[in-house]
Design an enzyme around this catalytic site. Structure first.
Site, short mmCIF file in Angstrom:
data_model
loop_
_atom_site.label_atom_id
_atom_site.label_comp_id
_atom_site.label_asym_id
_atom_site.label_seq_id
_atom_site.Cartn_x
_atom_site.Cartn_y
_atom_site.Cartn_z
CE1 TYR A 93 -3.43 -6.13 8.96
CE2 TYR A 93 -5.69 -5.38 8.70
CZ TYR A 93 -4.39 -5.49 8.22
OH TYR A 93 -4.07 -4.95 7.00
CD GLU A 132 -6.08 -4.67 4.22
OE1 GLU A 132 -5.97 -4.29 5.40
OE2 GLU A 132 -6.50 -3.95 3.29
CD GLN A 165 0.30 -2.50 3.81
OE1 GLN A 165 1.11 -1.86 3.17
NE2 GLN A 165 -0.89 -2.01 4.12
CG ASN A 179 -9.45 -1.63 1.55
OD1 ASN A 179 -9.09 -2.79 1.76
ND2 ASN A 179 -9.27 -0.66 2.44
CD GLU A 180 -10.16 -2.47 6.21
OE1 GLU A 180 -10.14 -1.39 6.82
OE2 GLU A 180 -9.48 -3.46 6.55
CD GLU A 184 -2.86 1.02 2.47
OE1 GLU A 184 -2.80 0.04 3.25
OE2 GLU A 184 -3.77 1.87 2.52
O1 AHR Z 1 -2.98 -2.57 6.28
C1 AHR Z 1 -3.25 -1.37 6.91
C2 AHR Z 1 -4.71 -0.97 6.80
O2 AHR Z 1 -5.48 -1.88 7.51
C3 AHR Z 1 -5.31 -0.98 5.42
O3 AHR Z 1 -5.07 0.19 4.73
C4 AHR Z 1 -6.76 -1.12 5.70
O4 AHR Z 1 -7.46 -1.77 4.65
C5 AHR Z 1 -6.81 -1.90 7.01
O5 AHR Z 1 -7.64 -1.33 7.93
#
Ligand code: AHR
Length: 522
Positions: free
Chosen positions: A270, A326, A375, A201-202, A54
């Protein structure tokens, strides 16, 4: 009085129950794995080993892109050391330009002569100004240098339908049109192949704070105008749920008209330590933080199972893939670094987390068609860290290198019985595993011991195949928070594994504490 008389009886009952529980636990302590080597019908898509870069912190700028005039060795501005390291992972795809950044990105800012490109403010990540020197042509060049598929996320949050449709046209059309003329004017005659296309995205959060119903309507609209042009076939991936938002999946999946417009549904999850209140340091942590991280990461299994159950209801033929685009550890930024840059170190704990998740994805490969660790360079659970001309390969990098043998192999179902790993009030499974078979019959078995203190002896029964030879690699280190750093001797790197002994159809494996092992059985 009555109470006193019943006490001894109660005491005996409690003792027997306790003994029963303990013997069950002891039985469990026979750590066993059974591999049905001649079974298995699903392929582990290589795209499960995908990556994500990103415009965030030093991922693109400094990490990947240094510009053609940099003294750091580069090919057309892209770092040679990073490309070489990623190629060694057989990187299958790269997701770009975000993340949250994607829904603020206007692709026309990133084409044409670099000196003429406008500067923009990256509103999500540190409010820094960027000059757009890394844009569409540079990204596609990177994918060509890496030999990987491009996964581009279009701007559905703040961009227009026309803008997204024109981007697809610019990239992939070979007809005569204003967009193809523009591409040619900018130096690219032939269209590119773009395999994966993200529809925002999101969009439940940074991508527009939408409800699933509103997003579904928009997703169909944008998807309609993203055409398959010039022989290119897009795999369109809709924004999916945030972790355990099962309603999002239900809404997106239940309407046939939604399902027709997408081939993938993204899931973001995450690993953030549960019950801690803050994310914690990537390197300065204790055993309570270790087990909390393991507990949080193992939730991936439950999330995939539950989202898959919803998807199975509406899409029993698994036409639509679950794209975990992600995932990874999210800790506090390294002291002294910009908060919005999400730069964190990467320890043996990250390696164990990577291995646990890759095993989960492998085992769910009937539905999970892609996953992208967040990432690639210098951000969150990175593969590579850079400092000016220096580069560090992280423990997570080595896990991806060890596990690449599973790419496009057939997943072999296995049964695993194992003990628990406990610390204070927390308890998690002590082992994680997955197996696959290559076309030539070679079997790979990946194993992880989550217990940072105790080695585990594991009996592995191999059914349905004759095995004569076992080789392997192990990744571990003396301390659970060991990591690789600039200018230091590498602390965490794979070495030959000598802890597996073959005895007929049985393999005895001695797995050191906090270790990751990949075995090759022939
Ligand atoms: O990876 C960091 C961020 O985490 C990304 O930009 C977003 O999609 C997520 O919340």
């Amino acid at each position: 009085m009555k109470k006193l008389k019943t006490f001894p009886l109660l005491f005996l009952v409690i003792c027997f129950a306790h003994e029963d529980l303990c013997s069950q636990e002891n039985k469990q302590k026979q750590n066993e794995i059974v591999i049905n080597a001649d079974f298995g019908k699903y392929k582990i898509s290589r795209h499960i080993y995908g990556h994500f870069a990103e415009h965030l912190g030093r991922c693109i700028y400094g990490g990947i892109w240094v510009g053609p005039d940099s003294p750091i060795p580069n090919t057309r501005g892209i770092r040679n050391d990073v490309v070489t390291a990623l190629k060694d992972l057989y990187i299958p795809n790269l997701r770009w330009p975000g993340g949250c950044f994607a829904d603020t990105y206007h692709w026309k800012d990133g084409i044409g002569p670099r000196k003429d490109r406008p500067s923009i403010v990256n509103v999500h990540w540190g409010g820094v100004t960027e000059d757009n020197s890394f844009g569409t042509h540079e990204f596609m060049d990177l994918c060509e240098q890496l030999g990987c598929d491009a996964y581009i996320t279009g701007n559905l949050g703040s961009g227009t339908v026309q803008e997204m449709a024109e981007w697809v046209e610019y990239l992939t059309s070979n007809s005569e049109s204003p967009m193809t003329s523009l591409r040619k004017k900018n130096g690219r005659e032939e269209p590119w192949k773009v395999r994966f296309w993200g529809l925002g995205n999101e969009n439940w959060g940074c991508g527009g704070n939408m409800t699933p119903e509103f997003y579904a309507d928009l997703m169909r609209r944008y998807s309609t105008y993203c055409k398959n042009l010039g022989g290119n076939k897009l795999v369109k991936i809709a924004c999916g749920p945030n972790g355990s938002d099962f309603n999002w999946t239900e809404v997106l999946m239940k309407e046939p008209k939604n399902r027709w417009m997408m081939q993938g549904l993204a899931l973001h999850y995450y690993t953030v330590m549960d019950g801690w209140g803050h994310k914690g340091s990537a390197t300065e942590f204790n055993e309570w933080e270790w087990i909390s991280t393991m507990n949080a990461t193992l939730k991936m299994e439950e999330l995939i199972t539950r989202h898959s159950t919803i998807m199975d209801k509406y899409d029993p033929d698994t036409r639509i893939g679950l794209y975990v685009d992600e995932w990874g550890n999210w800790f506090d930024v390294e002291p002294g670094t910009e908060r919005g840059f999400l730069y964190q170190q990467n320890s043996l704990r990250d390696a164990v987390v990577a291995a646990v998740n890759l095993n989960i994805f492998n085992n769910h490969c009937d539905r999970v068609k892609m996953a992208n660790i967040a990432q690639t360079v210098n951000v969150l659970q990175a593969m590579i860290l850079t400092r000016k001309e220096k580069i560090v390969l992280t423990p997570s990098y080595y896990v991806f290198r060890m596990f690449k043998v599973h790419q496009d192999a057939t997943m072999i179902p296995l049964t695993l019985k194992c003990e628990d790993y406990r610390f204070e009030e927390k308890k998690v499974t002590a082992l994680s595993a997955s197996a696959s078979r290559k076309e030539d019959g070679t079997i790979h078995l990946s194993l992880t011991n989550l217990n940072p203190n105790k080695p585990i002896d594991l009996k592995c029964e191999i059914r349905g195949s004759k095995v004569f030879k076992v080789d392997g690699e192990i990744l571990t280190a003396p301390n659970m928070n060991d990591y690789n750093d600039f200018g230091q001797k590498e602390e965490v790197y794979p070495v030959e594994f000598k802890g597996a002994k073959l005895n007929g159809e049985t393999l005895m494996i001695h797995l050191p504490a906090k270790s990751i092992v990949v075995l090759e059985l022939k």
